[in-house]
Design a protein around this motif. Structure first.
Motif, PDB file in Angstrom:
ATOM      1  N   ALA A 296       0.830  -1.206   0.000  1.00  0.00           N
ATOM      2  CA  ALA A 296       0.000   0.000   0.000  1.00  0.00           C
ATOM      3  C   ALA A 296       0.867   1.258   0.000  1.00  0.00           C
ATOM      4  N   LEU A 297       1.947   1.248   0.773  1.00  0.00           N
ATOM      5  CA  LEU A 297       2.846   2.402   0.804  1.00  0.00           C
ATOM      6  C   LEU A 297       3.579   2.552  -0.526  1.00  0.00           C
ATOM      7  N   ASP A 298       3.992   1.434  -1.104  1.00  0.00           N
ATOM      8  CA  ASP A 298       4.723   1.482  -2.374  1.00  0.00           C
ATOM      9  C   ASP A 298       3.839   2.013  -3.504  1.00  0.00           C
ATOM     10  N   GLN A 299       2.559   1.632  -3.499  1.00  0.00           N
ATOM     11  CA  GLN A 299       1.643   2.018  -4.575  1.00  0.00           C
ATOM     12  C   GLN A 299       0.799   3.242  -4.231  1.00  0.00           C
ATOM     13  N   ARG A 300       1.004   3.785  -3.023  1.00  0.00           N
ATOM     14  CA  ARG A 300       0.167   4.886  -2.532  1.00  0.00           C
ATOM     15  C   ARG A 300      -1.305   4.488  -2.594  1.00  0.00           C
ATOM     16  N   GLY A 301      -1.560   3.302  -2.098  1.00  0.00           N
ATOM     17  CA  GLY A 301      -2.905   2.752  -2.169  1.00  0.00           C
ATOM     18  C   GLY A 301      -3.572   2.652  -0.814  1.00  0.00           C
ATOM     19  N   GLU A 302      -4.696   1.959  -0.793  1.00  0.00           N
ATOM     20  CA  GLU A 302      -5.484   1.751   0.410  1.00  0.00           C
ATOM     21  C   GLU A 302      -5.424   0.282   0.808  1.00  0.00           C
ATOM     22  N   ILE A 303      -5.694   0.022   2.072  1.00  0.00           N
ATOM     23  CA  ILE A 303      -5.882  -1.347   2.544  1.00  0.00           C
ATOM     24  C   ILE A 303      -7.347  -1.515   2.922  1.00  0.00           C
ATOM     25  N   HIS A 304      -7.983  -2.509   2.340  1.00  0.00           N
ATOM     26  CA  HIS A 304      -9.356  -2.840   2.693  1.00  0.00           C
ATOM     27  C   HIS A 304      -9.334  -4.108   3.544  1.00  0.00           C
ATOM     28  N   LEU A 305      -9.792  -3.975   4.775  1.00  0.00           N
ATOM     29  CA  LEU A 305      -9.854  -5.102   5.703  1.00  0.00           C
ATOM     30  C   LEU A 305     -11.208  -5.783   5.557  1.00  0.00           C
ATOM     31  N   LEU A 306     -11.198  -7.102   5.413  1.00  0.00           N
ATOM     32  CA  LEU A 306     -12.441  -7.835   5.182  1.00  0.00           C
ATOM     33  C   LEU A 306     -12.634  -8.906   6.242  1.00  0.00           C
ATOM     34  N   TYR A 307     -13.757  -8.825   6.939  1.00  0.00           N
ATOM     35  CA  TYR A 307     -14.124  -9.876   7.900  1.00  0.00           C
ATOM     36  C   TYR A 307     -15.248 -10.706   7.282  1.00  0.00           C
ATOM     37  N   ILE A 308     -15.079 -12.026   7.281  1.00  0.00           N
ATOM     38  CA  ILE A 308     -16.098 -12.917   6.716  1.00  0.00           C
ATOM     39  C   ILE A 308     -16.879 -13.556   7.853  1.00  0.00           C
ATOM     40  N   ILE A 309     -18.168 -13.266   7.915  1.00  0.00           N
ATOM     41  CA  ILE A 309     -19.052 -13.891   8.898  1.00  0.00           C
ATOM     42  C   ILE A 309     -19.580 -15.187   8.290  1.00  0.00           C
ATOM     43  N   VAL A 310     -19.238 -16.310   8.902  1.00  0.00           N
ATOM     44  CA  VAL A 310     -19.661 -17.617   8.384  1.00  0.00           C
ATOM     45  C   VAL A 310     -21.043 -17.946   8.938  1.00  0.00           C
ATOM     46  N   VAL A 311     -21.983 -18.204   8.022  1.00  0.00           N
ATOM     47  CA  VAL A 311     -23.372 -18.493   8.393  1.00  0.00           C
ATOM     48  C   VAL A 311     -23.683 -19.945   8.039  1.00  0.00           C
ATOM     49  N   PRO A 312     -24.152 -20.752   8.984  1.00  0.00           N
ATOM     50  CA  PRO A 312     -24.488 -22.151   8.681  1.00  0.00           C
ATOM     51  C   PRO A 312     -25.501 -22.240   7.541  1.00  0.00           C
ATOM     52  N   ARG A 313     -25.412 -23.301   6.762  1.00  0.00           N
ATOM     53  CA  ARG A 313     -26.285 -23.444   5.591  1.00  0.00           C
ATOM     54  C   ARG A 313     -27.752 -23.596   5.978  1.00  0.00           C
ATOM     55  N   ALA A 314     -28.020 -24.001   7.201  1.00  0.00           N
ATOM     56  CA  ALA A 314     -29.408 -24.155   7.631  1.00  0.00           C
ATOM     57  C   ALA A 314     -30.074 -22.819   7.936  1.00  0.00           C
ATOM     58  N   MET A 315     -29.287 -21.742   7.936  1.00  0.00           N
ATOM     59  CA  MET A 315     -29.816 -20.423   8.276  1.00  0.00           C
ATOM     60  C   MET A 315     -29.709 -19.496   7.072  1.00  0.00           C
ATOM     61  N   PRO A 316     -30.603 -18.501   6.959  1.00  0.00           N
ATOM     62  CA  PRO A 316     -30.482 -17.523   5.871  1.00  0.00           C
ATOM     63  C   PRO A 316     -29.228 -16.679   6.049  1.00  0.00           C
ATOM     64  N   LEU A 317     -28.625 -16.268   4.941  1.00  0.00           N
ATOM     65  CA  LEU A 317     -27.374 -15.513   5.014  1.00  0.00           C
ATOM     66  C   LEU A 317     -27.523 -14.212   5.788  1.00  0.00           C
ATOM     67  N   GLY A 318     -28.697 -13.594   5.712  1.00  0.00           N
ATOM     68  CA  GLY A 318     -28.871 -12.294   6.343  1.00  0.00           C
ATOM     69  C   GLY A 318     -29.307 -12.336   7.784  1.00  0.00           C
ATOM     70  N   VAL A 319     -29.401 -13.513   8.391  1.00  0.00           N
ATOM     71  CA  VAL A 319     -29.909 -13.611   9.758  1.00  0.00           C
ATOM     72  C   VAL A 319     -28.994 -12.852  10.728  1.00  0.00           C
ATOM     73  N   PRO A 320     -29.556 -12.083  11.648  1.00  0.00           N
ATOM     74  CA  PRO A 320     -28.715 -11.416  12.653  1.00  0.00           C
ATOM     75  C   PRO A 320     -27.977 -12.432  13.516  1.00  0.00           C
ATOM     76  N   LEU A 321     -26.700 -12.215  13.701  1.00  0.00           N
ATOM     77  CA  LEU A 321     -25.856 -13.073  14.540  1.00  0.00           C
ATOM     78  C   LEU A 321     -25.068 -12.154  15.467  1.00  0.00           C
ATOM     79  N   PRO A 322     -25.686 -11.690  16.545  1.00  0.00           N
ATOM     80  CA  PRO A 322     -25.075 -10.648  17.385  1.00  0.00           C
ATOM     81  C   PRO A 322     -23.667 -10.968  17.865  1.00  0.00           C
ATOM     82  N   ASP A 323     -23.417 -12.213  18.288  1.00  0.00           N
ATOM     83  CA  ASP A 323     -22.086 -12.557  18.800  1.00  0.00           C
ATOM     84  C   ASP A 323     -21.032 -12.469  17.700  1.00  0.00           C
TER      85      ASP A 323
END
Length: 408
Positions: free
Chosen positions: A143-170
């Protein structure tokens, strides 16, 4: 039934005695355009519902699942939920929240900051998986060499038995805390950091889907060598996961434990074996060599058949080694780096690299291949595993999209 639209909330009131989804769908589509991070359908004021009305939520769940839409349904009274449960598939696929506040908190984690389609600066995407804290140092160099940005990505894993958009507070709380931790670690670099999250059935599925939809100049993933030993298919899974748009450059690091203070060489080195798409490995590693003020060591391994002695005369192979090393050396010098060239003979190509790395202890070994070459050739994949297990260094595998050009 009364439908009231206010900002990101569609509120349903009164009696729902027919399938209202065809009319409600238009409002949902319009609001999603206005609020791409997500909207809420609030049913806290519904007073009664019958079977026909319950089908409103069945079709809503199908719409949300098919489009991976950022929609959460909040506040449904228990007697309304009881009727919805009688419709097969409706209750299990609905992303539900107890209140509007809980729904909004869930949506905030799922779309912390939208990535614009056209980026004015280069982007390094760092998924917060595996040994992500080590990945940040490498990402910062680029990022410093290219004068760029860093995008941090967190992946919330949702069990297949549940809809992807279900609230998962923890999990959503963990996502916020981890993203904030990673952002804090980069604070002193002065790099622009964006915090993002997505959802997926598995970590890798969520990563490749997000990266395919939001192209970055560089996707940088790090796993410890212990992770790799426990799951040797990690790299293969990343390379074979379905992706809407091929990742232009994916770099997978396999990290070693950090050396103890005082045990590092005065002048660190980075080893680039001249193999595969080695020119990309040189470009990639040159950024880190400059940041660490390290030497670049170029290695050409001459693989000698077992039918011949190791010191057999191989003039054509020697000539090819000298020409290739000369080309690589000139390339490194253009970056203003100190470079040293080596030739080694070995029965096995990757065994030769691992033995040389064990002797010289470089801080990083850089390899580069086209994705299909690593994915489809068992010997190459096994060779990368050999280097990871036998060398004391971090190993970076630069995976380029497409296939290697035909020889000749």
């Amino acid at each position: 039934m009364i439908v009231e639209v206010r900002q990101d909330v569609i509120r349903l009131s009164g009696s729902l005695r027919e399938n209202y989804w065809p009319a409600l769908r238009s409002a949902v589509s319009l609001q999603l355009k206005a609020y791409p991070n997500g909207i809420i359908i609030d049913g806290s004021r519904l007073t009664e519902i019958n079977e026909a009305g319950a089908h409103t939520f069945l079709e809503a769940s199908e719409y949300i699942e098919d489009r991976n839409a950022r929609v959460v349904i909040s506040g449904l009274p228990e007697h309304i939920l009881s009727e919805i449960r009688k419709i097969p598939g409706a209750r299990s696929q609905l992303p539900l929240a107890a209140t509007i506040e809980e729904a909004r908190a869930s949506l905030a984690v799922g779309g912390v900051e939208a990535v614009v389609e056209k980026k004015h600066r280069p982007v390094v995407l760092v998924p917060l998986v595996g040994d992500w804290s080590r990945a940040l140092e490498y990402a910062a160099h680029h990022a410093l060499d290219q004068r760029g940005e860093i995008h941090l990505l967190y992946i919330i894993v949702v069990p297949r038995a549940m809809p992807l958009g279900v609230p998962l507070p923890d999990k959503e709380r963990e996502a916020r805390e981890t993203l904030n931790d990673a952002e804090q670690r980069l604070k002193r670099t002065g790099i622009t950091v964006r915090k993002l999250s997505t959802r997926g059935r598995t970590t890798i599925e969520g990563l490749v889907h997000f990266a395919g939809e939001n192209p970055a100049n560089l996707v940088l993933v790090a796993y410890s060598k212990t992770d790799f030993e426990q799951d040797v298919n990690l790299l293969h899974s990343l390379l074979t996961a379905p992706c809407r748009r091929p990742l232009s450059q994916l770099v997978v690091f396999f990290t070693s434990p950090l050396p103890e203070m005082g045990s590092t060489d005065v002048t660190p080195s980075i080893l680039v074996p001249v193999t595969g798409a080695w020119t990309e490995a040189v470009r990639f590693c040159a950024v880190h060599a400059a940041a660490w003020r390290a030497e670049m060591h170029l290695l050409y391994v001459i693989q000698v058949p077992r039918t011949l002695p190791l010191d057999a005369q191989l003039p054509e192979v020697e000539r090819e080694a000298d020409l290739t090393l000369g080309e690589a050396e000139r390339m490194v010098k253009k970056h203003g780096l100190i470079v040293r060239c080596y030739k080694r003979r070995s029965r096995g190509f990757f065994d030769g690299i691992a033995k040389f790395a064990t002797e010289t202890k470089p801080r990083l070994i850089g390899l580069s291949y086209f994705r299909s070459d690593v994915r489809d050739e068992d010997s190459r994949y096994i060779g990368i595993s050999t280097i990871c297990s036998e060398s004391p260094s971090d190993v970076a595998v630069v995976c380029l999209s497409g296939a290697s050009p035909p020889s000749g």
